[in-house]
Write an enzyme that holds these catalytic residues in place. Structure first.
Site, PDB file in Angstrom:
ATOM      1  N   TYR A 156      58.620 -46.981  59.105  1.00 41.64           N
ATOM      2  CA  TYR A 156      58.674 -47.147  57.651  1.00 41.64           C
ATOM      3  C   TYR A 156      57.428 -46.556  56.989  1.00 41.64           C
ATOM      4  O   TYR A 156      57.511 -45.885  55.962  1.00 41.64           O
ATOM      5  CB  TYR A 156      58.830 -48.628  57.264  1.00 41.64           C
ATOM      6  CG  TYR A 156      58.637 -48.845  55.777  1.00 41.64           C
ATOM      7  CD1 TYR A 156      59.494 -48.260  54.848  1.00 41.64           C
ATOM      8  CD2 TYR A 156      57.568 -49.605  55.295  1.00 41.64           C
ATOM      9  CE1 TYR A 156      59.300 -48.429  53.472  1.00 41.64           C
ATOM     10  CE2 TYR A 156      57.365 -49.776  53.928  1.00 41.64           C
ATOM     11  CZ  TYR A 156      58.239 -49.185  53.025  1.00 41.64           C
ATOM     12  OH  TYR A 156      58.035 -49.346  51.675  1.00 41.64           O
ATOM     13  N   ARG A 163      57.597 -39.282  52.204  1.00 40.06           N
ATOM     14  CA  ARG A 163      58.155 -39.380  50.851  1.00 40.06           C
ATOM     15  C   ARG A 163      57.118 -38.935  49.823  1.00 40.06           C
ATOM     16  O   ARG A 163      57.418 -38.153  48.921  1.00 40.06           O
ATOM     17  CB  ARG A 163      58.610 -40.815  50.588  1.00 40.06           C
ATOM     18  CG  ARG A 163      58.976 -41.087  49.138  1.00 40.06           C
ATOM     19  CD  ARG A 163      59.671 -42.420  48.949  1.00 40.06           C
ATOM     20  NE  ARG A 163      58.895 -43.577  49.373  1.00 40.06           N
ATOM     21  CZ  ARG A 163      59.312 -44.841  49.284  1.00 40.06           C
ATOM     22  NH1 ARG A 163      60.514 -45.106  48.798  1.00 40.06           N
ATOM     23  NH2 ARG A 163      58.558 -45.830  49.691  1.00 40.06           N
ATOM     24  N   TYR A 215      49.722 -51.127  46.572  1.00 42.74           N
ATOM     25  CA  TYR A 215      49.472 -51.957  47.761  1.00 42.74           C
ATOM     26  C   TYR A 215      48.175 -51.501  48.425  1.00 42.74           C
ATOM     27  O   TYR A 215      47.917 -50.299  48.523  1.00 42.74           O
ATOM     28  CB  TYR A 215      50.607 -51.795  48.781  1.00 42.74           C
ATOM     29  CG  TYR A 215      51.879 -52.586  48.521  1.00 42.74           C
ATOM     30  CD1 TYR A 215      51.934 -53.620  47.593  1.00 42.74           C
ATOM     31  CD2 TYR A 215      53.026 -52.296  49.260  1.00 42.74           C
ATOM     32  CE1 TYR A 215      53.104 -54.330  47.391  1.00 42.74           C
ATOM     33  CE2 TYR A 215      54.209 -53.002  49.071  1.00 42.74           C
ATOM     34  CZ  TYR A 215      54.247 -54.021  48.138  1.00 42.74           C
ATOM     35  OH  TYR A 215      55.404 -54.725  47.947  1.00 42.74           O
ATOM     36  N   ARG A 228      59.419 -51.771  40.451  1.00 36.81           N
ATOM     37  CA  ARG A 228      60.199 -52.976  40.770  1.00 36.81           C
ATOM     38  C   ARG A 228      61.579 -52.971  40.133  1.00 36.81           C
ATOM     39  O   ARG A 228      62.495 -53.630  40.617  1.00 36.81           O
ATOM     40  CB  ARG A 228      59.433 -54.224  40.327  1.00 36.81           C
ATOM     41  CG  ARG A 228      58.108 -54.415  41.049  1.00 36.81           C
ATOM     42  CD  ARG A 228      58.291 -54.634  42.537  1.00 36.81           C
ATOM     43  NE  ARG A 228      57.010 -54.782  43.231  1.00 36.81           N
ATOM     44  CZ  ARG A 228      56.891 -54.840  44.559  1.00 36.81           C
ATOM     45  NH1 ARG A 228      57.953 -54.764  45.335  1.00 36.81           N
ATOM     46  NH2 ARG A 228      55.704 -54.970  45.108  1.00 36.81           N
ATOM     47  N   GLU A 330      66.154 -59.465  51.991  1.00 38.93           N
ATOM     48  CA  GLU A 330      65.787 -58.677  50.812  1.00 38.93           C
ATOM     49  C   GLU A 330      67.012 -58.598  49.905  1.00 38.93           C
ATOM     50  O   GLU A 330      68.134 -58.506  50.384  1.00 38.93           O
ATOM     51  CB  GLU A 330      65.338 -57.279  51.244  1.00 38.93           C
ATOM     52  CG  GLU A 330      64.890 -56.400  50.094  1.00 38.93           C
ATOM     53  CD  GLU A 330      64.286 -55.074  50.567  1.00 38.93           C
ATOM     54  OE1 GLU A 330      63.311 -55.103  51.352  1.00 38.93           O
ATOM     55  OE2 GLU A 330      64.800 -54.024  50.158  1.00 38.93           O
TER      56      GLU A 330
HETATM   57  C1  3EB Z   1      58.424 -54.547  49.156  1.00 40.46           C
HETATM   58  O1  3EB Z   1      58.506 -55.192  48.108  1.00 40.46           O
HETATM   59  C2  3EB Z   1      59.563 -54.642  50.117  1.00 40.46           C
HETATM   60  O2  3EB Z   1      59.720 -48.275  50.126  1.00 40.46           O
HETATM   61  O3  3EB Z   1      61.244 -47.758  48.668  1.00 40.46           O
HETATM   62  C3  3EB Z   1      61.462 -52.743  48.788  1.00 40.46           C
HETATM   63  C4  3EB Z   1      62.054 -51.790  47.966  1.00 40.46           C
HETATM   64  C5  3EB Z   1      60.587 -52.362  49.780  1.00 40.46           C
HETATM   65  C6  3EB Z   1      61.776 -50.415  48.154  1.00 40.46           C
HETATM   66  C7  3EB Z   1      60.602 -48.596  49.332  1.00 40.46           C
HETATM   67  C8  3EB Z   1      60.334 -50.993  49.960  1.00 40.46           C
HETATM   68  C9  3EB Z   1      60.909 -50.034  49.154  1.00 40.46           C
HETATM   69  O4  3EB Z   1      57.428 -53.859  49.445  1.00 40.46           O
HETATM   70  C10 3EB Z   1      59.953 -53.345  50.701  1.00 40.46           C
END
Ligand code: 3EB
Length: 339
Positions: A156, A163, A215, A228, A330
């Protein structure tokens, strides 16, 4: 408490500007008998096909695990005549305002997941700039063995690196909402599909969560590029995959039920925040959820709790891996105007 919707809520919610193209509408279908007219942008079958799709309709087969018998197909209905085509690796369909695109790349052809993601996102970026639908509003990513590999070499995380390397101009004005999920059966394919629009959407963040693109380093060498949620001009709310993360930290490791409860708090905080930015009030909305569940053993409690939390929503459950090893559930969601 906001007032409840009047009986003629649909009338009141017509876009003020008749020039604004209507957003695609999401429907869940469990059988093939429902008429699928020409005016369909795309059909997404997350698991074993339970819904035959007309051969000319853009169809995506994802290959996740069925967990509750038949898994509905997600149908994105257009708001007018649909044009379909192909451009290099990309299959697409569009109506007047929105384009649905799909790209599927075999990892062996590019060497590894990072290079595959870089190639795929480079192709999307190039296509987007020329397409007439420049605004990416929602993306989905599905890959094999999501959590294989240690530390920064977890697949991932390597996908996130590729990406970011491939994404160019298309995300200059903000990231799309997104989902990134792992298949539990291998296919060798990185599959990315997306919705793009002529008019921009509004990217929003969750007040309970650190933005994913901020992050800290502990979660990988490159932060994940997504927002989000996206709010469309008609108030439709497209919510990204949402999990039990508060701040940037995963909560309740190994406790699926507590993770679900935390995820529901995140969804609640996000939808409240989105309403302040123009998303339609939930009293007037129809809500469709996809719940990704890592372990079959958790399904019974998760589905009971989720249905109780969303008594009038449509829910779809599917077995899949999630971006962090400790995460067990999720949820992604579309909140759109009632008919
Ligand atoms: C998170 O909140 C959970 O890498 O495109 C959720 C939605 C998550 C999209 C992405 C990753 C992605 O980090 C993981």
């Amino acid at each position: 408490m906001p007032p409840t919707a009047p009986p003629c809520a649909t009338f009141h919610r017509r876009p003020a500007e008749s020039m604004t193209p209507r957003a695609p509408r999401l429907e869940y279908h469990t059988d093939a008998t429902t008429a699928l007219s020409d005016e369909v942008l795309a059909i997404v079958r997350l698991s074993t096909p339970v819904c035959a799709s007309p051969s000319d309709v853009l169809t995506v087969d994802v290959g996740l695990e069925p967990v509750q018998g038949a898994v509905p197909a997600a149908v994105w209905r257009a708001s007018g005549p649909v044009t379909r085509g192909r451009s290099g690796m990309i299959r697409y369909a569009h109506d007047a305002g929105f384009l649905f695109g799909v790209i599927e790349a075999h990892e062996v052809a590019y060497g590894d997941i990072r290079r595959t993601a870089r190639t795929v996102y480079g192709a999307i970026d190039e296509f987007q700039r020329a397409s007439g639908f420049p605004h990416l509003i929602r993306m989905w990513n599905f890959l094999d063995a999501l959590n294989d590999g240690a530390g920064d070499f977890e697949r991932y995380r390597q996908f996130c690196v590729g990406r970011a390397e491939g994404f160019g101009e298309s995300v200059r004005n903000g990231y799309p909402a997104a989902t990134a999920i792992g298949r539990q059966r291998s296919s060798g394919v990185l599959q990315v599909f997306w919705i793009a629009a002529k008019a921009p959407g509004r990217a929003i963040e969750n007040p309970r969560q650190v933005s994913a693109y901020r992050y800290p380093r502990v979660h990988g060498p490159v932060s994940p590029g997504f927002s989000r949620a996206t709010i469309l001009q008609d108030g439709t709310l497209l919510i990204s995959g949402t999990a039990s993360i508060v701040g940037h930290v995963s909560k309740h490791p190994n406790d699926a039920r507590a993770q679900l409860a935390e995820t529901l708090r995140n969804l609640d905080a996000l939808t409240c925040h989105a309403r302040e930015h123009g998303a339609i009030p939930s009293e007037q909305a129809e809500c469709l959820l996809t719940v990704y569940v890592r372990r079959p053993v958790d399904l019974a409690l998760i589905s009971t709790d989720a249905r109780e939390a969303f008594p009038s929503a449509q829910l779809m459950f599917v077995g899949a891996d999630i971006c962090r090893r400790e995460l067990l559930v999720e949820i992604e969601c579309v909140v759109q105007a009632q008919r």
